[in-house]
Design an enzyme around this catalytic site. Structure first.
Site, PDB file in Angstrom:
ATOM      1  N   ASN A  80       0.863  -1.182   0.000  1.00  0.00           N
ATOM      2  CA  ASN A  80       0.000   0.000   0.000  1.00  0.00           C
ATOM      3  C   ASN A  80       0.902   1.235   0.000  1.00  0.00           C
ATOM      4  OD1 ASN A  80      -1.870   1.987   0.363  1.00  0.00           O
ATOM      5  ND2 ASN A  80      -2.473   1.374   2.448  1.00  0.00           N
ATOM      6  N   LYS A 128       0.127   4.234  -0.544  1.00  0.00           N
ATOM      7  CA  LYS A 128      -0.544   5.469  -0.093  1.00  0.00           C
ATOM      8  C   LYS A 128      -0.223   6.610  -1.075  1.00  0.00           C
ATOM      9  CE  LYS A 128      -0.446   3.538   4.485  1.00  0.00           C
ATOM     10  NZ  LYS A 128      -0.579   3.721   5.911  1.00  0.00           N
ATOM     11  N   HIS A 152      -9.928   1.478   3.859  1.00  0.00           N
ATOM     12  CA  HIS A 152      -8.722   1.693   4.667  1.00  0.00           C
ATOM     13  C   HIS A 152      -9.039   2.717   5.758  1.00  0.00           C
ATOM     14  CE1 HIS A 152      -4.722   2.936   5.876  1.00  0.00           C
ATOM     15  NE2 HIS A 152      -4.300   1.796   5.371  1.00  0.00           N
ATOM     16  N   GLU A 177      -7.471   5.167   6.883  1.00  0.00           N
ATOM     17  CA  GLU A 177      -7.196   6.566   6.527  1.00  0.00           C
ATOM     18  C   GLU A 177      -8.358   7.171   5.747  1.00  0.00           C
ATOM     19  OE1 GLU A 177      -3.300   5.865   4.857  1.00  0.00           O
ATOM     20  OE2 GLU A 177      -2.602   5.386   6.867  1.00  0.00           O
ATOM     21  N   GLU A 232      -6.459  -4.401  10.140  1.00  0.00           N
ATOM     22  CA  GLU A 232      -5.458  -3.370  10.380  1.00  0.00           C
ATOM     23  C   GLU A 232      -5.841  -2.556  11.610  1.00  0.00           C
ATOM     24  OE1 GLU A 232      -3.105  -2.424   6.595  1.00  0.00           O
ATOM     25  OE2 GLU A 232      -4.854  -1.151   6.575  1.00  0.00           O
ATOM     26  N   GLY A 274       1.482   2.632  10.773  1.00  0.00           N
ATOM     27  CA  GLY A 274       2.481   3.691  10.694  1.00  0.00           C
ATOM     28  C   GLY A 274       3.079   4.089  12.024  1.00  0.00           C
ATOM     29  N   SER A 276       2.395  -1.805  10.645  1.00  0.00           N
ATOM     30  CA  SER A 276       3.821  -1.867  10.993  1.00  0.00           C
ATOM     31  C   SER A 276       4.468  -3.223  10.679  1.00  0.00           C
ATOM     32  CB  SER A 276       4.022  -1.475  12.460  1.00  0.00           C
ATOM     33  OG  SER A 276       3.624  -0.123  12.657  1.00  0.00           O
TER      34      SER A 276
HETATM   35  P1  PGA Z   1       2.136   0.564   7.758  1.00  0.00           P
HETATM   36  O1  PGA Z   1       0.738   0.781   6.980  1.00  0.00           O
HETATM   37  O2  PGA Z   1       2.695  -0.763   7.263  1.00  0.00           O
HETATM   38  O3  PGA Z   1       2.984   1.725   7.365  1.00  0.00           O
HETATM   39  O4  PGA Z   1       1.834   0.500   9.204  1.00  0.00           O
HETATM   40  C1  PGA Z   1      -0.135  -0.278   6.728  1.00  0.00           C
HETATM   41  C2  PGA Z   1      -1.362   0.213   6.007  1.00  0.00           C
HETATM   42  O5  PGA Z   1      -1.800   1.341   6.270  1.00  0.00           O
HETATM   43  O6  PGA Z   1      -1.930  -0.516   5.169  1.00  0.00           O
END
Ligand code: PGA
Length: 256
Positions: free
Chosen positions: A13, A15, A100, A102, A172, A178, A216
């Site tokens: 991903n 982003k 997601h 976000e 998630e 993140g 993460s």
């Molecule tokens: P991350 O993000 O691996 O940076 O924690 C995962 C995601 O948002 O799909």
């Protein structure tokens, strides 16, 4: 279907990262890792909308599976700034992320909207990675199962799947995205087991649907995270931006 028959799924991903030249450079480096072509894992790169068509038609990147991070549920019309599932399908894009955290948090996408997106995506033959997960407060108040159950049932009840591989659930936890603080392998497996039971209750082919973990994930923790037998892969954010970080994750194999 037994565990070994659920093909492992690893999603990158990206982003809102990378312009075209950076993406090409990423794939040039990644291609040097021959394992990436030999693995039986399904590996999909969810890239910014600006790169979808360019990567799809470039001979250098054509062999990689490319997916969208978002789409709108109407086929076409006066929806400035949106891209439809129908448009993605017509351009040969066959994967998309829906829900997601976000998008849920920053763009106020609610379950009602996400349900329309999942329905439309499946209708257009997109493989959907549907994301669920609790926030820190919900985890601390022990409300994480309740939250995930609601996210699943409000979006997936009465959903018709043509093929079980068309739907992938990404667990998630918001507090792990993140932050560098991943769920422990026990926390992840416990939730994945719960999700599989919930899918069963929703009359979906629970034993066949892939449930992947996100939050993460790094090359250093992928082996531990994958110990749970209900964990069928990962959705990777930060660590997917660097080919040297991502390929050991994407090529992960369970020990026999
Ligand atoms: P991350 O993000 O691996 O940076 O924690 C995962 C995601 O948002 O799909």
């Amino acid at each position: 279907m037994v565990l070994e028959q659920r093909r492992l799924f690893f999603g990158a991903n990206w982003k809102m990262h990378k312009i075209y030249q950076e993406a090409i450079h990423f794939f040039q480096i990644l291609k040097q890792q021959k394992d990436i072509f030999q693995t039986k894992n399904e590996i999909v790169f969810f890239v910014p909308a600006s790169l979808l068509c360019a990567l799809k038609i470039n001979p250098e990147t054509q062999s990689f599976l490319i997916g969208a991070q978002n789409f709108f549920y109407e086929d076409k019309g006066a929806f400035t700034g949106e891209i439809s599932a129908a448009m993605l399908a017509q351009e040969g894009i066959s994967y998309a992320i829906v829900g997601h955290s976000e998008r849920r948090i920053l763009f106020q996408e609610d379950d009602q909207l996400l349900r329309k997106k999942v329905e439309k995506g499946l209708e257009k033959n997109l493989k959907i990675v549907f994301c669920v997960g609790e926030n820190l407060e919900e985890r601390e108040k022990n409300k994480h199962f309740e939250k995930v159950e609601k996210q699943l049932s409000s979006v997936l009840s009465n959903i018709v799947l043509k093929k079980s591989e068309d739907l992938i659930i990404a667990y998630e936890p918001v507090w792990a995205i993140g932050t560098g603080k991943n769920a422990t392998p026990e926390q992840a497996e416990e939730m994945h087991y719960f999700i599989r039971n919930t899918l069963q209750k929703l009359h979906l082919p629970a034993e066949e649907i892939r449930i992947i973990y996100g939050g993460s994930v790094k090359k250093e923790n992928i082996k531990a995270i994958m110990t749970g037998k209900n964990i069928d892969g990962a959705l990777v954010g930060g660590a997917s931006l660097n080919p040297e970080e991502f390929y050991p994750i994407a090529c992960f194999q369970r020990e026999k």
